[in-house]
Scaffold this motif. Structure first.
Motif, PDB file in Angstrom:
ATOM      1  N   ALA A 108       0.829  -1.216   0.000  1.00 24.93           N
ATOM      2  CA  ALA A 108       0.000   0.000   0.000  1.00 24.93           C
ATOM      3  C   ALA A 108       0.859   1.261   0.000  1.00 24.93           C
ATOM      4  O   ALA A 108       0.514   2.248  -0.637  1.00 24.93           O
ATOM      5  CB  ALA A 108      -0.932  -0.010   1.207  1.00 24.93           C
ATOM      6  N   HIS A 113      -3.020   5.888  -6.356  1.00 25.71           N
ATOM      7  CA  HIS A 113      -4.298   6.292  -5.749  1.00 25.71           C
ATOM      8  C   HIS A 113      -5.446   5.344  -6.087  1.00 25.71           C
ATOM      9  O   HIS A 113      -6.526   5.452  -5.505  1.00 25.71           O
ATOM     10  CB  HIS A 113      -4.634   7.722  -6.170  1.00 25.71           C
ATOM     11  CG  HIS A 113      -4.972   7.840  -7.624  1.00 25.71           C
ATOM     12  ND1 HIS A 113      -3.999   7.794  -8.595  1.00 25.71           N
ATOM     13  CD2 HIS A 113      -6.149   7.976  -8.266  1.00 25.71           C
ATOM     14  CE1 HIS A 113      -4.570   7.906  -9.772  1.00 25.71           C
ATOM     15  NE2 HIS A 113      -5.881   8.018  -9.608  1.00 25.71           N
ATOM     16  N   VAL A 114      -5.237   4.430  -7.044  1.00 24.94           N
ATOM     17  CA  VAL A 114      -6.289   3.458  -7.384  1.00 24.94           C
ATOM     18  C   VAL A 114      -6.150   2.208  -6.512  1.00 24.94           C
ATOM     19  O   VAL A 114      -7.143   1.697  -5.980  1.00 24.94           O
ATOM     20  CB  VAL A 114      -6.213   3.065  -8.886  1.00 24.94           C
ATOM     21  CG1 VAL A 114      -7.295   2.043  -9.236  1.00 24.94           C
ATOM     22  CG2 VAL A 114      -6.338   4.285  -9.767  1.00 24.94           C
ATOM     23  N   LYS A 116      -4.203   1.750  -3.684  1.00 24.28           N
ATOM     24  CA  LYS A 116      -4.084   1.967  -2.231  1.00 24.28           C
ATOM     25  C   LYS A 116      -5.453   1.845  -1.521  1.00 24.28           C
ATOM     26  O   LYS A 116      -5.556   1.120  -0.530  1.00 24.28           O
ATOM     27  CB  LYS A 116      -3.464   3.340  -1.973  1.00 24.28           C
ATOM     28  CG  LYS A 116      -2.856   3.462  -0.592  1.00 24.28           C
ATOM     29  CD  LYS A 116      -2.097   4.767  -0.501  1.00 24.28           C
ATOM     30  CE  LYS A 116      -1.105   4.742   0.623  1.00 24.28           C
ATOM     31  NZ  LYS A 116      -0.254   5.919   0.614  1.00 24.28           N
ATOM     32  N   PRO A 117      -6.488   2.522  -2.030  1.00 22.90           N
ATOM     33  CA  PRO A 117      -7.791   2.378  -1.369  1.00 22.90           C
ATOM     34  C   PRO A 117      -8.313   0.942  -1.375  1.00 22.90           C
ATOM     35  O   PRO A 117      -8.968   0.513  -0.431  1.00 22.90           O
ATOM     36  CB  PRO A 117      -8.715   3.278  -2.190  1.00 22.90           C
ATOM     37  CG  PRO A 117      -7.841   4.178  -2.930  1.00 22.90           C
ATOM     38  CD  PRO A 117      -6.566   3.466  -3.147  1.00 22.90           C
ATOM     39  N   THR A 118      -7.995   0.193  -2.439  1.00 22.33           N
ATOM     40  CA  THR A 118      -8.433  -1.210  -2.518  1.00 22.33           C
ATOM     41  C   THR A 118      -7.844  -2.009  -1.360  1.00 22.33           C
ATOM     42  O   THR A 118      -8.535  -2.803  -0.718  1.00 22.33           O
ATOM     43  CB  THR A 118      -7.998  -1.828  -3.865  1.00 22.33           C
ATOM     44  OG1 THR A 118      -8.475  -1.005  -4.911  1.00 22.33           O
ATOM     45  CG2 THR A 118      -8.516  -3.236  -4.033  1.00 22.33           C
TER      46      THR A 118
ATOM     47  N   PHE B  16      -0.309   2.911  10.537  1.00 18.89           N
ATOM     48  CA  PHE B  16      -0.338   3.145   9.082  1.00 18.89           C
ATOM     49  C   PHE B  16      -1.660   3.807   8.672  1.00 18.89           C
ATOM     50  O   PHE B  16      -1.653   4.772   7.912  1.00 18.89           O
ATOM     51  CB  PHE B  16      -0.143   1.824   8.331  1.00 18.89           C
ATOM     52  CG  PHE B  16      -0.365   1.922   6.851  1.00 18.89           C
ATOM     53  CD1 PHE B  16       0.535   2.601   6.049  1.00 18.89           C
ATOM     54  CD2 PHE B  16      -1.481   1.345   6.256  1.00 18.89           C
ATOM     55  CE1 PHE B  16       0.324   2.710   4.674  1.00 18.89           C
ATOM     56  CE2 PHE B  16      -1.693   1.448   4.897  1.00 18.89           C
ATOM     57  CZ  PHE B  16      -0.796   2.141   4.102  1.00 18.89           C
ATOM     58  N   GLU B  23      -4.074  11.667   3.721  1.00 22.10           N
ATOM     59  CA  GLU B  23      -3.894  11.607   2.253  1.00 22.10           C
ATOM     60  C   GLU B  23      -4.950  12.426   1.512  1.00 22.10           C
ATOM     61  O   GLU B  23      -6.031  12.689   2.040  1.00 22.10           O
ATOM     62  CB  GLU B  23      -3.967  10.149   1.796  1.00 22.10           C
ATOM     63  CG  GLU B  23      -2.849   9.318   2.356  1.00 22.10           C
ATOM     64  CD  GLU B  23      -2.060   8.585   1.308  1.00 22.10           C
ATOM     65  OE1 GLU B  23      -2.493   8.551   0.152  1.00 22.10           O
ATOM     66  OE2 GLU B  23      -1.012   8.030   1.669  1.00 22.10           O
ATOM     67  N   ALA B  25      -6.437  11.517  -1.452  1.00 20.36           N
ATOM     68  CA  ALA B  25      -7.489  10.691  -2.065  1.00 20.36           C
ATOM     69  C   ALA B  25      -8.613  10.434  -1.057  1.00 20.36           C
ATOM     70  O   ALA B  25      -8.356   9.890   0.022  1.00 20.36           O
ATOM     71  CB  ALA B  25      -6.892   9.372  -2.533  1.00 20.36           C
ATOM     72  N   ARG B  27     -11.079   8.299  -0.925  1.00 19.32           N
ATOM     73  CA  ARG B  27     -11.348   6.899  -0.557  1.00 19.32           C
ATOM     74  C   ARG B  27     -10.344   6.371   0.464  1.00 19.32           C
ATOM     75  O   ARG B  27     -10.683   5.582   1.333  1.00 19.32           O
ATOM     76  CB  ARG B  27     -11.359   6.014  -1.800  1.00 19.32           C
ATOM     77  CG  ARG B  27     -12.771   5.690  -2.260  1.00 19.32           C
ATOM     78  CD  ARG B  27     -12.769   4.675  -3.372  1.00 19.32           C
ATOM     79  NE  ARG B  27     -12.324   3.376  -2.937  1.00 19.32           N
ATOM     80  CZ  ARG B  27     -11.641   2.522  -3.706  1.00 19.32           C
ATOM     81  NH1 ARG B  27     -11.330   2.847  -4.925  1.00 19.32           N
ATOM     82  NH2 ARG B  27     -11.298   1.349  -3.251  1.00 19.32           N
ATOM     83  N   VAL B  28      -9.112   6.808   0.344  1.00 23.02           N
ATOM     84  CA  VAL B  28      -8.081   6.387   1.306  1.00 23.02           C
ATOM     85  C   VAL B  28      -8.456   6.923   2.685  1.00 23.02           C
ATOM     86  O   VAL B  28      -8.399   6.203   3.686  1.00 23.02           O
ATOM     87  CB  VAL B  28      -6.684   6.901   0.879  1.00 23.02           C
ATOM     88  CG1 VAL B  28      -5.644   6.572   1.931  1.00 23.02           C
ATOM     89  CG2 VAL B  28      -6.279   6.289  -0.446  1.00 23.02           C
ATOM     90  N   GLU B  31     -11.722   5.077   4.117  1.00 17.16           N
ATOM     91  CA  GLU B  31     -11.481   3.664   4.472  1.00 17.16           C
ATOM     92  C   GLU B  31     -10.574   3.568   5.707  1.00 17.16           C
ATOM     93  O   GLU B  31     -10.777   2.701   6.550  1.00 17.16           O
ATOM     94  CB  GLU B  31     -10.849   2.900   3.299  1.00 17.16           C
ATOM     95  CG  GLU B  31     -11.711   2.761   2.054  1.00 17.16           C
ATOM     96  CD  GLU B  31     -13.018   2.021   2.259  1.00 17.16           C
ATOM     97  OE1 GLU B  31     -13.207   1.411   3.330  1.00 17.16           O
ATOM     98  OE2 GLU B  31     -13.871   2.067   1.361  1.00 17.16           O
TER      99      GLU B  31
END
Lengths: 134, 111
Positions: A108, A113-114, A116-118, B16, B23, B25, B27-28, B31
């Protein structure tokens, strides 16, 4: 009862038993490279068995000991597998202990940016399943 | 709550996700907040660090960011640590400021 009949009755259950024991896991159905990278035949499987195909592809890569160390990254970058399936399967691997948390975090850290969230979402799925706070 | 051997996340993993709260983003961010909410009671010593960043995220324009931060903060309150003395007044002011009913309800879920 002839010799052949005896042979049939003795050997057949043994073969059947072996067949049950050695019955391949679902992911082995998609063992060929085509299953991951796509062909007309596997497209048909994808259409017919959608979800199973996707999970099979991830499972195949993760459980193959011959794979390189960058297995996790290679799955993440595989556009043949949809994001939700990756998330679901990684979370299942985390719960089962097949995917070490350390590997997930290190991947991670260097992901875009695609991806990492996954990875973080799969951690979220896995931790939610335990309900630590309840 | 004691950490079991078969627990999915450890303190490194928790730290982490605290870092990833900052961040860009969205979504980061959301989540990560959800992971913190799910596992808050396992790491009482790291909750202060997490709640500082979560409180900062409650000021974000994005509804989902605010929603996930609210979820994590309410779960931290449910852990009933000493941090609640400082955290509850901060959250009360957030509830007054918050315009979205759905987010206010999450804050009110915590006693």
């Amino acid at each position: 009862m002839t010799f052949l009949d005896v042979d049939y009755y003795i050997i057949t259950p043994f073969i059947r038993m072996n067949f049950i024991i050695l019955k391949p896991e679902p992911y082995l159905l998609f063992e060929s490279k085509d299953a991951i990278f796509g062909s007309e035949k596997t497209r048909e499987i994808e259409i017919n068995e959608g979800k199973k195909y996707q999970l099979g592809a991830v499972n195949l890569i993760m459980t193959n000991p011959k794979q390189k160390k960058d297995t996790l990254a290679s799955i993440l970058n595989n556009n043949e597998i949809v994001r939700k399936e990756k998330t679901l399967q990684f979370s299942l691997f985390l719960i089962a202990g097949k995917l070490p948390l350390h590997d997930l975090i290190e991947t991670a850290k260097t992901s875009n940016h695609v991806n990492k969230p996954t990875l973080i979402e799969s951690l979220e799925y896995a931790t939610k399943s335990r309900r630590y706070n309840r | 709550m004691l950490l079991n051997q078969d627990d999915i996340i450890d303190s490194n993993g928790f730290e982490f996700v605290i870092q990833t709260l900052t961040e860009n983003a969205p979504r980061v961010k959301w989540e990560s907040a959800m992971v913190i909410g799910n596992t808050a009671c396992l790491f009482p010593k790291l909750l202060k660090k997490a709640s500082i960043q979560l409180l900062y995220n409650t000021g974000n324009a994005s509804t989902v960011d605010r929603w996930s931060a609210a979820y994590a903060l309410s779960e931290i309150i449910l852990c009933k640590t000493r941090l609640n003395k400082e955290l509850i007044p901060a959250i009360e002011s957030n509830v007054k400021r918050e315009k979205q009913n759905i987010i206010r309800k999450i804050y009110l879920h915590a006693p």
